[in-house]
Design an enzyme around this catalytic site. Structure first.
Site, PDB file in Angstrom:
ATOM      1  CG  PHE A  20      41.299 114.536  34.157  1.00  0.00           C
ATOM      2  CD1 PHE A  20      42.682 114.502  34.251  1.00  0.00           C
ATOM      3  CD2 PHE A  20      40.683 113.875  33.099  1.00  0.00           C
ATOM      4  CE1 PHE A  20      43.444 113.834  33.300  1.00  0.00           C
ATOM      5  CE2 PHE A  20      41.432 113.211  32.150  1.00  0.00           C
ATOM      6  CZ  PHE A  20      42.809 113.193  32.247  1.00  0.00           C
ATOM      7  CB  ILE A  21      39.895 117.937  30.959  1.00  0.00           C
ATOM      8  CG1 ILE A  21      39.904 116.432  30.679  1.00  0.00           C
ATOM      9  CG2 ILE A  21      40.258 118.719  29.693  1.00  0.00           C
ATOM     10  CD1 ILE A  21      38.855 115.967  29.672  1.00  0.00           C
ATOM     11  CG  ASP A  40      35.033 122.533  39.710  1.00  0.00           C
ATOM     12  OD1 ASP A  40      34.305 121.807  40.416  1.00  0.00           O
ATOM     13  OD2 ASP A  40      35.800 122.089  38.833  1.00  0.00           O
ATOM     14  N   GLY A  45      35.786 117.877  41.061  1.00  0.00           N
ATOM     15  CA  GLY A  45      37.053 118.598  41.034  1.00  0.00           C
ATOM     16  C   GLY A  45      37.639 118.785  42.422  1.00  0.00           C
ATOM     17  CB  ALA A  83      30.024 117.612  32.036  1.00  0.00           C
ATOM     18  CE1 TYR A 149      28.921 113.069  29.565  1.00  0.00           C
ATOM     19  CE2 TYR A 149      29.535 111.569  27.789  1.00  0.00           C
ATOM     20  CZ  TYR A 149      29.833 112.639  28.624  1.00  0.00           C
ATOM     21  OH  TYR A 149      31.039 113.277  28.506  1.00  0.00           O
ATOM     22  CG  ASN A 178      38.255 106.522  25.366  1.00  0.00           C
ATOM     23  OD1 ASN A 178      37.815 106.423  24.223  1.00  0.00           O
ATOM     24  ND2 ASN A 178      37.641 106.002  26.409  1.00  0.00           N
ATOM     25  NE  ARG A 216      36.283 102.076  24.830  1.00  0.00           N
ATOM     26  CZ  ARG A 216      35.614 101.110  24.206  1.00  0.00           C
ATOM     27  NH1 ARG A 216      35.968 100.740  22.973  1.00  0.00           N
ATOM     28  NH2 ARG A 216      34.610 100.507  24.797  1.00  0.00           N
ATOM     29  NE  ARG A 273      32.256  98.538  30.639  1.00  0.00           N
ATOM     30  CZ  ARG A 273      33.249  99.314  31.053  1.00  0.00           C
ATOM     31  NH1 ARG A 273      33.263  99.774  32.285  1.00  0.00           N
ATOM     32  NH2 ARG A 273      34.226  99.645  30.236  1.00  0.00           N
TER      33      ARG A 273
END
Length: 317
Positions: A20-21, A40, A45, A83, A149, A178, A216, A273
């Site tokens: 994505f990024i 990758d 991905g 990651a 994480y 975010n 966020r 959550r």
């Protein structure tokens, strides 16, 4: 061409460059005149995200063959986006998280050291801060990650610091807020914007945890990509927030997306959550001061683009 680090074209290796990024970073590197290559393992991905003509290596970070990529490409800078990104998976499987996010990164840093890479730009996270004790959260805020994480990302920041001191490998760690925008995965540990957009576009209900008033700091992926480009030759030895420095509640987000799609959003209320941060907003003053970076894409514009992308790529049910 503009946007070159120190007016030089650079060979830049992007880990997670099919994600994505990472894929947005690769596109911006090309626009800026640099020469990117992508590593990758395609665990999340997609090969089609990699622009045509960019060399691609389907190699895992922990794989010894990563050395062969470095021997061939000799990158001057590495932008490290690859990651294990699921916070919940890190809680369930901390060992797996550490193998990817800590040991995989260490293998990467060792290749940088062996093959003369001068700098690493690292995708860190607001998760290193844990529950905020003050807002907006600046880089001097206490570090108290609340998940494996966050611990792993913080550990890498410390490894980067020591690699700089011992071996002269420079770094900039960007602590992302975010991030949202086109190509974000709406499944698994997808961001809240991706999940909501995916469901609202298809007329499906969304789940709101708790009262929905948790906030966020939503920053567009192209702004984040630009922060990575700015960090190619700035911000050495620093951890820097990449954020819009603006709070948006989950309720506001749901209403806004419903308006953009043009339909009433069906909401299912579920329990909060455990460990969910109530309010999140990061200061971006340091990014402006050290990188010359500020976010340029407003929330209305960014969400409209994200909705358009989702509609264009939605497969009929």
């Amino acid at each position: 061409m503009g946007g070159k680090a120190g007016d030089r074209l650079l060979r830049v290796l992007v880990t997670g460059g099919a994600g994505f990024i990472g894929s947005h970073i690769v596109e911006l590197l090309i626009e800026s005149g640099h020469s990117p290559v992508v590593v990758d393992n395609l665990s999340s991905g997609r090969k089609e995200n990699v622009p045509q003509g960019v060399r691609f290596y389907g190699v895992d970070l922990v794989d010894p063959s990563l050395a062969e990529v470095f021997a061939r490409e000799r990158p001057e800078v590495v932008i490290h986006q690859a990651a294990q990104v699921s916070v919940s998976r890190s809680v369930r499987e901390p060992l797996h998280d550490a193998q990817v996010n800590v040991l995989g990164t260490l293998n990467l840093l060792e290749q940088c050291r062996a093959y003369g890479t001068r700098k690493v730009v690292f995708a860190s996270t607001a998760a290193v801060y844990g529950d905020p004790v003050r807002l907006p959260v600046d880089e001097e805020h206490p570090i108290a990650p609340a998940s494996p994480y966050g611990v792993a990302k913080r550990a890498v920041e410390e490894y980067l610091r020591i690699y700089r001191e011992l071996y002269g490998l420079d770094y900039t760690a960007l602590r992302y807020a975010n991030v949202y925008g086109p190509r974000q995965d709406a499944h698994g540990e997808g961001g809240v914007v991706a999940i909501f957009t995916h469901r609202i576009v298809r007329g499906e209900p969304i789940e709101l945890h708790g009262d929905g008033e948790q906030t966020r700091d939503l920053v567009h992926v192209r702004d984040v990509a630009r922060a990575n480009i700015q960090a190619l030759d700035r911000g050495g030895g620093e951890c820097i927030n990449a954020s819009r420095q603006s709070e948006t509640s989950i309720n506001e987000l749901a209403r806004f997306l419903g308006t953009l799609v043009g339909r009433e959003v069906e909401v299912t209320r579920v329990a909060p959550r455990p460990g969910d941060i109530r309010r999140s907003v990061l200061s971006n003053e340091k990014a402006l001061r050290l990188l010359g970076w500020r976010p340029e894409i407003g929330l209305a514009e960014g969400l409209a683009e994200t909705v358009e992308y989702e509609i264009a790529t939605a497969t009929p049910a």
